[in-house]
Design a protein around this motif. Structure first.
Motif: not given
Length: 396
Positions: A155-169
């Motif tokens: 769940a934590l790794a998913d949050a990091v990945n999708l925050l990257g998608v959301w912020q284009a990081n």
């Protein structure tokens, strides 16, 4: 069979009687579609049509968190009932989990807010972790607590990945996706270390199972979790001799297991050699990553795809083929044609790992076709089993 009301259980639609049914089916359908869509998108055949963040972001996420996540959920929610004697989710509670997973897939549509994409995907893993954790806690089954920890780390790794998608990081996307890949590898080592020698012993009619080495088991679990954390934090995205040593140790440890489990008789049994071959890909992936971190391999992509295609998808397909038989009340006799599915998936892995540098476009298309054919074979043979009642008349 003694922990549920059989009459009520048989009133539930077959697809919602145990977690393996909807999640094995839907996860396999996603895998069947995801790789062809990725290849079509990669070569520009889908025009302006693309998910939030683009096709690369979607590809990184869906084959790990979407596909593997569904299979992990289906397996653990089913196995948890056997492990604990507690009733696993079925009917409406199971339907709720399925709908969350489906909504998380649809949340990749461009008009969906990024916050909802994160919430649904991360929430799915949290819900599965809480559900399994409740079952384990009810009987204080400490042996399986590490599995809940891995689910929460996913769940934590998913949050990091999708925050990257959301912020284009892009860095966050890579950190989350690669961390998740090695968390799945940790689960493969943990669960595979239990079931592969057991299935081998039972499948070959051997009297005694290979004795476990608890110290090696714990070392491999902790080592896999370490490299996952190093990826999520970004440390392992750059070549490092220290990380190379960790991967080398993991590769040697998994190889020792594989040698200890080997029995010549398994080569005649597709339900067994498919498991061992998938685990061998894990050994190659760890050793390949060690070479890359040591500066002896120019690209980390081959060992990464040895893990994701050869080992992760290979072990998933082998486990689906066996678990789907046992939990639908059928004898453990592989349906005709499924062995070809195992072979095709391993051909896809060989092509993706070994030939892409030589014939990039041709190799990707060939690997995609082999992958899709393997999943089609599984779905053609097993989807009816997953949607129909058990053949022995029992619930589940």
């Amino acid at each position: 069979m003694q922990i549920i009301d059989k009459r009520k259980a048989l009133m539930i639609p077959p697809l919602l009687r145990l977690g393996f049914r909807p999640f094995f089916l839907l996860g396999s359908v996603l895998a069947l579609l995801a790789v062809p869509l990725w290849i079509l998108g990669l070569f520009g055949h889908l025009g302006s049509l693309q998910p939030s963040g683009g096709w690369l972001a979607w590809h990184r996420h869906e084959l790990v968190f979407g596909f593997a996540g569904a299979i992990i959920a289906g397996f653990l929610l089913t196995a948890g009932q056997t492990w604990t004697g507690q009733a696993a989710p079925s009917g409406r509670p199971l339907l709720l989990l399925v709908l969350v997973w489906l909504a998380a897939r649809l949340a990749w549509l461009p008009l969906v807010p990024g916050a909802l994409l994160v919430l649904l995907n991360v929430g799915f893993f949290v819900l599965v972790a809480l559900t399994l954790g409740r079952m384990l806690w009810a009987v204080r089954q400490t042996r399986n607590y590490p599995i809940v920890v891995v689910l929460l780390l996913l769940a934590l790794a998913d949050a990091v990945n999708l925050l990257g998608v959301w912020q284009a990081n892009d860095a966050w996307q890579r950190q989350g996706a690669l961390g998740a890949v090695w968390l799945v590898a940790a689960l493969m080592g943990l669960i595979g270390g239990r079931v592969i020698p057991f299935f081998t012993q039972r499948g070959l009619g051997r009297v005694q199972q290979v004795a476990a080495w608890p110290k090696l088991d714990w070392a491999l679990l902790l080592g896999s979790l370490l490299v996952a954390v190093l990826h999520v934090s970004g440390v392992a995205l750059q070549a490092s001799w220290l990380v190379a040593v960790v991967f080398l140790a993991l590769g040697v440890g998994h190889a020792i297991r594989l040698v200890r489990w080997f029995d010549p008789g398994l080569l005649r049994v597709p339900l067994l050699w498919s498991l061992h071959l998938a685990y061998a890909w894990l050994v190659l992936a760890c050793l390949g990553m060690a070479l890359w971190h040591a500066g002896l391999l120019g690209n980390a992509s081959p060992p990464l795809h040895a893990l994701t295609v050869g080992s992760m998808a290979g072990l998933i397909l082998a486990m689906l083929a066996r678990v789907s038989l046992g939990h639908t009340g059928r004898p453990l006799v592989l349906p005709r044609g499924m062995a070809a599915g195992f072979i095709l998936l391993n051909v896809a892995a060989l092509v993706r790992v070994l030939l892409v540098e030589v014939w990039p476009a041709l190799s990707l298309w060939l690997a995609m076709l082999c992958w899709a054919a393997a999943l089609l074979i599984y779905l053609g043979l097993y989807a009816p089993m997953l949607c129909r009642p058990r053949v022995d008349g029992h619930p589940g």
